[in-house]
Structures are given as structure tokens and as C-alpha cells.
Scaffold this motif. Structure first.
Motif, short mmCIF file in Angstrom:
data_model
loop_
_atom_site.label_atom_id
_atom_site.label_comp_id
_atom_site.label_asym_id
_atom_site.label_seq_id
_atom_site.Cartn_x
_atom_site.Cartn_y
_atom_site.Cartn_z
N GLU A 4 0.98 -1.09 0.01
CA GLU A 4 0.05 0.17 -0.05
C GLU A 4 1.05 1.29 0.01
OE1 GLU A 4 -2.36 -0.35 3.32
OE2 GLU A 4 -3.54 -2.35 2.78
N ALA A 5 1.96 1.12 0.94
CA ALA A 5 2.94 2.32 0.81
C ALA A 5 3.41 2.68 -0.50
CB ALA A 5 3.91 2.28 1.89
N ALA A 6 3.88 1.53 -1.13
CA ALA A 6 4.41 1.64 -2.61
C ALA A 6 3.61 2.13 -3.45
CB ALA A 6 5.01 0.29 -2.99
N GLN A 7 2.19 1.91 -3.44
CA GLN A 7 1.43 2.29 -4.44
C GLN A 7 1.06 3.72 -4.23
OE1 GLN A 7 -1.46 -1.36 -4.22
NE2 GLN A 7 -1.29 -1.15 -6.18
N ALA A 8 1.06 4.13 -2.99
CA ALA A 8 0.69 5.58 -2.52
C ALA A 8 1.76 6.53 -3.01
CB ALA A 8 0.73 5.69 -0.93
N ILE A 9 3.04 6.19 -3.16
CA ILE A 9 4.01 7.08 -3.70
C ILE A 9 4.07 6.90 -5.16
CG2 ILE A 9 5.24 6.98 -1.51
CD1 ILE A 9 7.43 4.81 -3.04
N GLY A 10 3.24 6.04 -5.69
CA GLY A 10 3.11 6.35 -7.28
C GLY A 10 3.62 5.03 -7.83
N MET A 58 5.83 -5.01 -6.39
CA MET A 58 6.16 -6.31 -6.13
C MET A 58 7.93 -6.50 -6.46
SD MET A 58 5.21 -9.43 -5.11
CE MET A 58 3.57 -9.22 -5.15
N ARG A 59 8.20 -5.98 -7.66
CA ARG A 59 9.59 -6.10 -7.94
C ARG A 59 10.71 -5.49 -7.22
NH1 ARG A 59 11.87 -4.15 -14.07
NH2 ARG A 59 14.08 -4.72 -13.58
N TYR A 60 10.44 -4.42 -6.81
CA TYR A 60 11.41 -3.50 -6.03
C TYR A 60 11.13 -3.68 -4.51
CZ TYR A 60 12.37 -1.81 -10.68
OH TYR A 60 12.63 -1.64 -12.08
N ILE A 61 9.96 -3.86 -4.07
CA ILE A 61 9.83 -3.94 -2.61
C ILE A 61 9.58 -5.23 -1.81
CG2 ILE A 61 8.38 -2.72 -0.73
CD1 ILE A 61 9.80 -0.63 -2.31
N ILE A 62 8.60 -5.91 -2.48
CA ILE A 62 8.17 -7.24 -1.77
C ILE A 62 9.22 -8.25 -2.02
CG2 ILE A 62 6.06 -8.92 -1.58
CD1 ILE A 62 5.49 -5.88 -0.91
#
Length: 230
Positions: free
Chosen positions: A122-128, A135-139
Motif C-alpha cells: 500500500e505504501a509503495a502504491q501510495a508513492i506512485g 512487487m519487483r522493487y519492494i516485496i
């Protein structure tokens, strides 16, 4: 004590068995790479928003995990000929083992992804970020701690399971051992040597698994201790 005749026979057998071991390792690496790629696709598909994709991925995983490897091997090697597809024995073994282990690797990926807190997405999508970028860079990078040890264990299991390929005459250690046993009528000695060779191939992987488990548990403890110390 090993007799001089036995030593001479071992000297005759080893070049053939070592050559076959090379094919076993090649089969293991190729099948593992195939399984890792398809397994990731299955894991991500199982989390898709489209229900039909989820059903297809879960159905595949349950079917593969619920049927014997040998049955799948025969389906690929003999069954595909009904559709005009005739794979050589080595390639058929690689495809079968890769597809088989993809189902298990998919569950490993899924457990690793699930171990990352949902708030990260959710945080990743919140920053665009898109869902794929998150999924690729965070999860996925954060899930490696959970994924790596069981994935390494899968490599050990896959190495040992290559022995089923001897039943379709794929070139690997067990096929060569069977051929030599029928030629020299010394199955006990040959299968003991073969077992020792599998151990020599698998033991470094076992050490690697232990190291990964130690490394990831150490990193996990450091992560926990860091905030506590602060």
C-alpha cells in the motif's frame, strides 16, 4: 579391504559414472531454472485479481503436488507423442522435473511474499508505484530471507529426483549404474558407489542451505535488535 580386482573395476566404472554425473548436474540446473521461473509466475498468478487466473494456477499446483513424478514423466515423454510432440529423453526429463518443482517453488514464493507486511504494498502504491513495480522493487527483495533456504532445499531434492529419468533412458548416473550392473552383475557395489556420488553432489548444497539459514536468521535477529536497541 578392497581387492586389486575391485580397484581395477572401479577404475573402469568411474569415467563412465563421472560423465553421467555431468549430465545429472546439467539436468538439475536446467530443471531448477525452469522451475524457478514458472514457479514465480504461478505464485504471482495465484495472487492475481482475475479469478480465472487464480483458479488455473491453484489447480495446476494441486494437480502436480497430488500426482507422482513418474506419472508426469511418462505423460510428457510418452503422452505428448499423441499430439505429434516427441521430446528426447533428456529434454523430457528436464521439462518434467522443471514443471513438477515449479508447483513446490510457487508455494515457497507465496509464503515468502506473504511474510512481507501488506502495508508495504500500500505504501509503495501510495508513492506512485504500480502493483508490479511494488512487487519487483519492494516485496520480492524483502521476501528473499524466507525464500532462499527452502529454494536451496528444493535444489537438493531435485538433484536426487533426477534418478527417475533413468526409466526413460535419459543419460544420468542411475541409468549408467543400471547398465554397468547388468553388464558386470555387481549391483551392490555399483549402487553403493552411485549413492556415494549423489552424496558428494548434494552435500555442498546441504552446507549452502545451512549457511543461508544461519545468514537469514542472523539478519532477522539484527533487524529485531536494531529497533529494540534504539
Amino acid at each position: 579391504m578392497i581387492s586389486p580386482r575391485m580397484l581395477a573395476l572401479i577404475g573402469e566404472w568411474m569415467p563412465q559414472l563421472i560423465e553421467a554425473a555431468g549430465y545429472t548436474l546439467k539436468m538439475t540446473v536446467l530443471a531448477y531454472m525452469l522451475g524457478a521461473v514458472i514457479g514465480l509466475a504461478l505464485a504471482l498468478g495465484g495472487m492475481a485479481r482475475q479469478r480465472w487466473i487464480v483458479i488455473c494456477c491453484r489447480g495446476y499446483i494441486e494437480f502436480v503436488r497430488g500426482t507422482p513424478t513418474l506419472t508426469q514423466l511418462f505423460l510428457v515423454y510418452f503422452g505428448l507423442t499423441s499430439f505429434g510432440i516427441a521430446l528426447p529423453s533428456f529434454e523430457a526429463a528436464v521439462v518434467t522435473l522443471g514443471l513438477h518443482y515449479a508447483a513446490y517453488m510457487a508455494e515457497i514464493y507465496r509464503s515468502g511474499i506473504s511474510s512481507v507486511h501488506g502495508g508495504q504494498q500500500e505504501a509503495a502504491q501510495a508513492i506512485g508505484m504500480t502493483r508490479g513495480e511494488a512487487m519487483r522493487y519492494i516485496i520480492l527483495p524483502q521476501s528473499l530471507r524466507v525464500i532462499l533456504p527452502p529454494m536451496a532445499n528444493s535444489a537438493i531434492s531435485l538433484l536426487k529426483d533426477t534418478s527417475v529419468a533413468s526409466l526413460i533412458s535419459a543419460p544420468e548416473i542411475m541409468l549408467r549404474a543400471n547398465d554397468l550392473a547388468s553388464q558386470y552383475y555387481m549391483p551392490m557395489q555399483l549402487y553403493l558407489i552411485t549413492g556415494a556420488m549423489y552424496f558428494v553432489l548434494a552435500y555442498p548444497l546441504s552446507l549452502g542451505v545451512r549457511y543461508l539459514e544461519w545468514l537469514t536468521s542472523r539478519g532477522h535477529r539484527s533487524t529485531i535488535a536494531g529497533p529494540a536497541a534504539g
